[in-house]
Design a protein around this motif. Sequence first.
Motif, PDB file in Angstrom:
ATOM      1  N   HIS A 206      48.051  16.420  51.081  1.00  0.00           N
ATOM      2  CA  HIS A 206      47.263  16.609  49.880  1.00  0.00           C
ATOM      3  C   HIS A 206      46.327  15.428  49.691  1.00  0.00           C
ATOM      4  O   HIS A 206      46.638  14.313  50.095  1.00  0.00           O
TER       5      HIS A 206
ATOM      6  N   ILE B  56      37.088  13.318  50.117  1.00  0.00           N
ATOM      7  CA  ILE B  56      38.411  13.313  49.499  1.00  0.00           C
ATOM      8  C   ILE B  56      39.119  12.030  49.890  1.00  0.00           C
ATOM      9  O   ILE B  56      38.769  11.383  50.884  1.00  0.00           O
TER      10      ILE B  56
ATOM     11  N   ALA C  43      34.889  16.009  53.705  1.00  0.00           N
ATOM     12  CA  ALA C  43      35.595  17.282  53.611  1.00  0.00           C
ATOM     13  C   ALA C  43      34.619  18.405  53.304  1.00  0.00           C
ATOM     14  O   ALA C  43      33.532  18.180  52.775  1.00  0.00           O
TER      15      ALA C  43
ATOM     16  N   THR D 250      34.650  23.009  52.416  1.00  0.00           N
ATOM     17  CA  THR D 250      35.456  24.171  52.080  1.00  0.00           C
ATOM     18  C   THR D 250      34.732  25.431  52.514  1.00  0.00           C
ATOM     19  O   THR D 250      33.509  25.428  52.668  1.00  0.00           O
TER      20      THR D 250
ATOM     21  N   VAL E 131      43.550  18.792  46.467  1.00  0.00           N
ATOM     22  CA  VAL E 131      43.320  19.757  47.546  1.00  0.00           C
ATOM     23  C   VAL E 131      44.378  19.599  48.631  1.00  0.00           C
ATOM     24  O   VAL E 131      45.044  18.566  48.735  1.00  0.00           O
TER      25      VAL E 131
ATOM     26  N   ILE F 191      44.860  19.961  52.870  1.00  0.00           N
ATOM     27  CA  ILE F 191      44.091  19.951  54.117  1.00  0.00           C
ATOM     28  C   ILE F 191      44.571  21.108  54.989  1.00  0.00           C
ATOM     29  O   ILE F 191      45.754  21.192  55.327  1.00  0.00           O
TER      30      ILE F 191
ATOM     31  N   LEU G 240      37.434  17.319  57.304  1.00  0.00           N
ATOM     32  CA  LEU G 240      38.631  18.044  56.902  1.00  0.00           C
ATOM     33  C   LEU G 240      38.245  19.322  56.168  1.00  0.00           C
ATOM     34  O   LEU G 240      37.434  19.291  55.247  1.00  0.00           O
TER      35      LEU G 240
ATOM     36  N   VAL H 207      39.341  21.874  53.537  1.00  0.00           N
ATOM     37  CA  VAL H 207      40.288  21.795  52.432  1.00  0.00           C
ATOM     38  C   VAL H 207      40.199  23.021  51.542  1.00  0.00           C
ATOM     39  O   VAL H 207      39.231  23.770  51.575  1.00  0.00           O
ATOM     40  N   ASP H 208      41.234  23.196  50.733  1.00  0.00           N
ATOM     41  CA  ASP H 208      41.267  24.236  49.719  1.00  0.00           C
ATOM     42  C   ASP H 208      41.987  23.653  48.508  1.00  0.00           C
ATOM     43  O   ASP H 208      42.807  22.732  48.637  1.00  0.00           O
TER      44      ASP H 208
END
Length: 151
Positions: free
Chosen positions: A94, A109, A118, A120, A132, A134, A142, A144-145
Motif C-alpha cells: 500500500h 505515491i 504511478a 492508473t 492505494v 500496487i 507502479l 495502482v488502484d
Amino acid sequence: MVFINDYLMIIIWAVVLIGTILVEFETSDLVTIWFTFGAIAALIAAALNVPIVGQVAIFIVVSLVLLILTRPLTKRFMDKEVVKTNADRMIGMHGVVVTEIPFDGKGEIKVDSQLWTAFTTKKDPISVGTRVVILDIVGNKLLVDVLKEDL
C-alpha cells in the motif's frame, strides 16, 4: 595384480568424509549429507578389512538408501517461503498518493518512505492523500488502484 593397502583405503574414505562435510558446510542446502554417511559406513568397513569392492558397495548402498528415504522429507523442510528482494516485492503493498494521478497521466505515491511514479487505468483521477494498492510494475512505474476500504 595391485593390492591397495588397508590403511590407504582408510585414508581415502577419511578424505571423502572430510570433503563431503566441507561441501555441506559451504552450502545452504543438504547436498552431500547422504554421501557423508556413506563415507562413514565405508570407513568402518575399511577398518574391518572388508575388501575394496565391498567398501565401495557399502558406500553406494548407504548413500542411495539415505538419499531415497530422506530427500523428499528434507526438500520439504528446506523449501522456505521466498522473500521477494527486488521491486516485485512491492506488488500488493500500500502507498499514499502525494501528487494526483490523472487517468491518462502520471502522479507520485509514497511507499515505504520512497517516492514512486504511478499511474492508473481507472477513468477517475486519484487525489492526493488517497491510499492505494500496487497492482503491477510497468517499467519503472507502479500501476495502482484505490484501496477498497478507502472507497
